[in-house]
Design a protein around this motif. Structure first.
Motif: not given
Length: 354
Positions: A122-134
């Motif tokens: 939970k260290a960073f904002p959720k909107h920064l998440k990317k798919n592993w393949e990206d």
């Protein structure tokens, strides 16, 4: 604060005039603690060079591990990051870091805690998440790590990469970290190199690992006995060995237990004494690996074949993965001691060697 930019250009972030790192150390009476293997880097040209290896940090989210007096911290802030999370175990450094936080309002968050136990999910904002393949997310981990922490920490993070959790829940988060020069060489060693080790396989099968440059020991205060390597990690989309982390680590650790002997000797320790020779031969035959190769001569594809063959054997006999060679030796030793104390015949020469 921001300098006024020319019309139509984004304002570049600049830190206001601050005491030098040396002055901060004097001001807060900071002293590197030998028991924590602390070494300060005072040359801001070198801290800038470390941060540059991380890549483009403008508007990125960065976690710095063990910022200490804040040399690398200044270089990260000067790179124009959006947010900087500082995780510092030693409370003595917090006041100096708070001074930096005040100089960059709204950009810095300080956590007084241990990186080995801190939950980074939970260290960073959720909107920064990317798919592993990206492409990797706009998140970076940077740190001048104490030598005592660097190896256990990178093993922990490699396990996180394998399981795609911790700081890698956001995607293929990149890391730029310092290690003893020798550890840096192990992390990037090729087959046949004397530095090839368990660390080489565990890192390279999960990440692209680049040994960026070496900082001479005299650049640090106090001067360590060794030089320091800056290493950059980018997790791979597909690991080179597609087996669970625990299985890969167990096999690789067993192989390198006897790094100067034939790899057959280390692989034997995966199996109980009853049927050990036959099972080791079966493993090597299935994997197509020459039993007279030394551990450091094995290629990544050979390790992959060994892991795949071992997994198949474990699937056929689930108790196999739980087998512990050291525990078997301990039990034999206890049995031998018991026999001696009860006046039973002495152990054979082979048992004594074990």
């Amino acid at each position: 604060f921001c300098l006024m930019a020319a019309p139509g250009k984004v304002a570049a972030f600049r830190l206001p005039p601050l005491p030098t790192i040396g002055e901060i150390i004097k001001l807060f009476r900071l002293k590197a603690l030998k028991q924590l293997s602390q070494n300060f880097l005072l040359d801001l040209r070198l801290t800038d060079k470390i941060v540059k290896q991380a890549g483009e940090l403008k508007n990125a989210h960065v976690c710095e591990v063990g910022p200490g007096p804040g040399g690398i911290t200044r270089s990260i802030l000067s790179a124009g990051v959006e947010q900087l999370l500082l995780i510092e175990k030693d409370a003595r450094f917090i006041p100096g870091l708070q001074m930096l936080s005040e100089a960059a309002p709204g950009k810095v968050r300080i956590i007084h805690g241990d990186i080995l136990t801190y939950k980074m999910e939970k260290a960073f904002p959720k909107h920064l998440k990317k798919n592993w393949e990206d492409d990797p997310p706009d998140i970076h981990i940077i740190g001048n790590l104490p030598f005592s922490v660097s190896t256990p920490l990178i093993i922990k993070w490699l396990e996180n990469v394998s399981k795609r959790d911790g700081p890698f829940i956001y995607g293929r988060t990149q890391m730029t970290l310092t290690f003893q020069k020798e550890v840096g060489e192990r992390l990037t060693a090729n087959p046949g190199s004397n530095q090839r080790s368990r660390l080489s396989i565990m890192a390279q099968h999960l990440c692209t690992v680049e040994n960026c440059f070496v900082i001479p020991g005299q650049a640090f205060v106090p001067k360590p006995q060794v030089d320091v390597a800056v290493v950059h990690f980018t997790p791979l989309v597909q690991p080179k060995i597609q087996q669970p982390f625990e299985l890969v680590e167990k096999l690789v650790r067993s192989v390198f237990q006897f790094r100067r002997k034939y790899c057959f000797r280390g692989l034997e320790t995966l199996f109980p004494e009853n049927g050990r020779l036959e099972r080791t031969e079966q493993l090597m035959m299935t994997a197509g690996v020459d039993p007279t190769l030394r551990p450091f001569q094995l290629s990544m594809s050979q390790f992959r074949n060994l892991c795949n063959a071992y997994r198949k054997m474990c699937d056929e006999d689930p108790s196999l993965f739980l087998f512990n060679y050291r525990e078997e030796l301990r039990q034999k030793k206890m049995t031998g001691s018991l026999l001696e104390s009860t006046g039973q015949p002495e152990q054979t020469e082979k048992e004594n060697q074990l």
